[in-house]
Design a protein around this motif. Structure first.
Motif, PDB file in Angstrom:
ATOM      1  N   ARG A  13     -10.355   4.594 -10.746  1.00  0.00           N
ATOM      2  CA  ARG A  13      -9.305   4.040  -9.893  1.00  0.00           C
ATOM      3  C   ARG A  13      -9.756   3.921  -8.448  1.00  0.00           C
ATOM      4  O   ARG A  13      -9.513   2.903  -7.794  1.00  0.00           O
ATOM      5  CB  ARG A  13      -8.045   4.912  -9.997  1.00  0.00           C
ATOM      6  N   HIS A  14     -10.409   4.948  -7.954  1.00  0.00           N
ATOM      7  CA  HIS A  14     -10.802   4.926  -6.544  1.00  0.00           C
ATOM      8  C   HIS A  14     -11.782   3.797  -6.258  1.00  0.00           C
ATOM      9  O   HIS A  14     -11.693   3.135  -5.210  1.00  0.00           O
ATOM     10  CB  HIS A  14     -11.420   6.268  -6.141  1.00  0.00           C
ATOM     11  N   CYS A  42      -3.565  12.164 -10.094  1.00  0.00           N
ATOM     12  CA  CYS A  42      -4.044  10.877 -10.624  1.00  0.00           C
ATOM     13  C   CYS A  42      -3.898  10.871 -12.147  1.00  0.00           C
ATOM     14  O   CYS A  42      -4.860  10.717 -12.898  1.00  0.00           O
ATOM     15  CB  CYS A  42      -5.492  10.640 -10.207  1.00  0.00           C
ATOM     16  N   PRO A  99       1.244   8.188 -11.704  1.00  0.00           N
ATOM     17  CA  PRO A  99       0.440   9.021 -10.794  1.00  0.00           C
ATOM     18  C   PRO A  99       1.121   9.171  -9.437  1.00  0.00           C
ATOM     19  O   PRO A  99       1.868   8.293  -8.993  1.00  0.00           O
ATOM     20  CB  PRO A  99      -0.865   8.234 -10.676  1.00  0.00           C
ATOM     21  N   CYS A 143       0.472   8.698  -6.281  1.00  0.00           N
ATOM     22  CA  CYS A 143      -0.429   8.054  -5.309  1.00  0.00           C
ATOM     23  C   CYS A 143      -0.090   8.414  -3.870  1.00  0.00           C
ATOM     24  O   CYS A 143      -0.983   8.489  -3.015  1.00  0.00           O
ATOM     25  CB  CYS A 143      -0.398   6.540  -5.497  1.00  0.00           C
ATOM     26  N   SER A 144       1.186   8.639  -3.590  1.00  0.00           N
ATOM     27  CA  SER A 144       1.582   8.939  -2.210  1.00  0.00           C
ATOM     28  C   SER A 144       1.072  10.297  -1.742  1.00  0.00           C
ATOM     29  O   SER A 144       0.998  10.557  -0.536  1.00  0.00           O
ATOM     30  CB  SER A 144       3.113   8.896  -2.083  1.00  0.00           C
ATOM     31  N   CYS A 188      -1.940  11.558  -2.940  1.00  0.00           N
ATOM     32  CA  CYS A 188      -3.370  11.623  -3.257  1.00  0.00           C
ATOM     33  C   CYS A 188      -4.197  11.688  -1.984  1.00  0.00           C
ATOM     34  O   CYS A 188      -4.017  10.860  -1.080  1.00  0.00           O
ATOM     35  CB  CYS A 188      -3.771  10.405  -4.093  1.00  0.00           C
ATOM     36  N   GLY A 194      -6.088   8.424  -1.684  1.00  0.00           N
ATOM     37  CA  GLY A 194      -5.325   7.237  -2.058  1.00  0.00           C
ATOM     38  C   GLY A 194      -5.362   6.126  -1.023  1.00  0.00           C
ATOM     39  O   GLY A 194      -5.142   4.955  -1.351  1.00  0.00           O
ATOM     40  N   CYS A 220      -8.054   3.792  -2.132  1.00  0.00           N
ATOM     41  CA  CYS A 220      -8.207   3.644  -3.580  1.00  0.00           C
ATOM     42  C   CYS A 220      -8.072   2.177  -3.951  1.00  0.00           C
ATOM     43  O   CYS A 220      -7.043   1.543  -3.667  1.00  0.00           O
ATOM     44  CB  CYS A 220      -7.146   4.472  -4.296  1.00  0.00           C
ATOM     45  N   PHE A 263      -5.103   1.307  -6.263  1.00  0.00           N
ATOM     46  CA  PHE A 263      -3.823   1.370  -5.566  1.00  0.00           C
ATOM     47  C   PHE A 263      -3.637   0.168  -4.655  1.00  0.00           C
ATOM     48  O   PHE A 263      -2.574  -0.465  -4.638  1.00  0.00           O
ATOM     49  CB  PHE A 263      -3.743   2.668  -4.759  1.00  0.00           C
ATOM     50  N   ARG A 264      -4.682  -0.192  -3.909  1.00  0.00           N
ATOM     51  CA  ARG A 264      -4.582  -1.304  -2.969  1.00  0.00           C
ATOM     52  C   ARG A 264      -4.364  -2.637  -3.671  1.00  0.00           C
ATOM     53  O   ARG A 264      -3.703  -3.519  -3.145  1.00  0.00           O
ATOM     54  CB  ARG A 264      -5.849  -1.378  -2.110  1.00  0.00           C
ATOM     55  N   ILE A 309      -3.094   0.149 -10.729  1.00  0.00           N
ATOM     56  CA  ILE A 309      -3.109   1.547 -11.172  1.00  0.00           C
ATOM     57  C   ILE A 309      -2.911   1.668 -12.669  1.00  0.00           C
ATOM     58  O   ILE A 309      -3.592   2.437 -13.357  1.00  0.00           O
ATOM     59  CB  ILE A 309      -2.035   2.355 -10.419  1.00  0.00           C
TER      60      ILE A 309
END
Length: 346
Positions: free
Chosen positions: A147-148, A192, A197, A199-200, A202, A205, A208, A211-212, A216
């Protein structure tokens, strides 16, 4: 994000939110880490904790594990599933005592050569147990890295797996390696997560890729599904009316290897024929509804056939295979069989 910034963010999060209360994190040794890592393969933390505590109470070190019989080991493992893990654990313990003077090897190559220990498990034993720099790549870490960095596809794909190992190697720090590797596993397990997940919260994040880009849920891709084959059998639950059942010891190979279970037959007629050879009256045979147990690579559909003999002295052929036993959690029964026999006994 630069490698150093990534490491700093992960370790900072671990110092605040990391898990430090789990049983194998107390008095951490290579042996305790090894046992926990094997148990945690394919199994949730909450399920593992009581098994780990019972196992360590009986086998506090590698010598006691190596000196034990496999029957003792499998009895403590019963219900945890994936029984090849227990067989490999027992074999590895004996190799460690015989070839390594009772000490787990401190090289990745020697550790990975032991039965049941792959590259990631070896890395966990070295880093968490001895503070030696070694990358890990369990399912949680794969998900965080995919994910990252926005790595699409199934992580089990050899090409993607190689890329993930390179990334894990590059990100693993030289200092606080135990905390970092534990943090990466905790991050995947508690933040994660596969679904919903956090995300807020992380620590990495902010940059990531998944996420962007709003991907996800799509990263990492799930393993390509395949239809599991179905195997069918009939199981004879022969009971003496006093709580004991006739059980047979399975060979130390395959699923449920080394455990006690019910005699299995291809068809109901074979059950009647077998009972006839043993001079067992099965006129009161009770046919229970079919049950299903799913293994990793196939479904097992089985029909329990209950026969109550009123005696445990009937002569049964191949006596070395079977015995009259009262089912409980100490004799090494597969979980679905223990559940079935408990229901019948009630």
């Amino acid at each position: 994000m630069q490698h150093e910034n990534f490491q700093r963010a992960v370790l900072g999060w671990f110092d605040q939110y990391g898990r430090t209360h789990l049983p194998w994190q107390k008095e951490r040794t290579p042996y305790r880490v090894w046992i926990s890592e094997i148990m945690l393969q394919q199994t949730q933390v909450g399920t593992v904790i009581p098994y780990f505590e019972r196992f360590l109470a009986r086998f506090p070190d590698v010598e006691s594990l190596a000196e034990s019989s496999f029957d003792e080991v499998i009895a403590l493992w019963a219900g945890l599933g994936y029984y090849a893990r227990a067989r490999n654990l027992h074999r590895a313990a004996r190799i460690i005592v015989e070839r390594h003077r009772g000490q787990l090897p401190t090289s990745l190559e020697e550790l990975s050569a032991l039965p049941g220990i792959g590259r990631s498990t070896a890395g966990a034993i070295l880093s968490l147990g001895s503070g030696i720099r070694a990358p890990i790549l369990d399912g949680n870490v794969k998900r965080v890295l995919c994910r990252h960095r926005g790595i699409e596809g199934w992580p089990g794909n050899p090409r993607i797996l190689e890329k993930l190992w390179e990334l894990s190697e590059a990100l693993t720090p030289s200092i606080r390696v135990a905390d970092y590797n534990q943090a990466m596993m905790d991050l995947g397990a508690t933040v994660c997560t596969k679904r919903n997940p956090g995300c807020s919260t992380c620590p990495v994040g902010r940059d990531c890729e998944a996420f962007r880009s709003g991907r996800i849920d799509a990263i990492p891709a799930t393993k390509p599904r395949r239809t599991l084959p179905v195997k069918r059998c009939f199981m004879l639950a022969l009971t003496n009316g006093h709580g004991a059942f006739y059980l047979e010891k399975r060979q130390n190979v395959g699923v449920w290897g080394g455990l006690w279970s019910l005699p299995e037959f291809d068809c109901e007629e074979d059950v009647y024929a077998w009972c006839g050879k043993q001079h067992i009256d099965c006129s009161n045979l009770e046919r229970l509804p079919q049950r299903r147990h799913t293994f990793s690579h196939y479904h097992l559909d089985f029909v329990p056939l209950v026969v109550r003999t009123g005696s445990d002295h009937c002569q049964i052929g191949e006596p070395s295979l079977g015995s009259w036993l009262i089912p409980n959690e100490t004799i090494g029964l597969p979980a679905p069989i223990l559940k079935l026999l408990t229901e019948i006994a009630d």
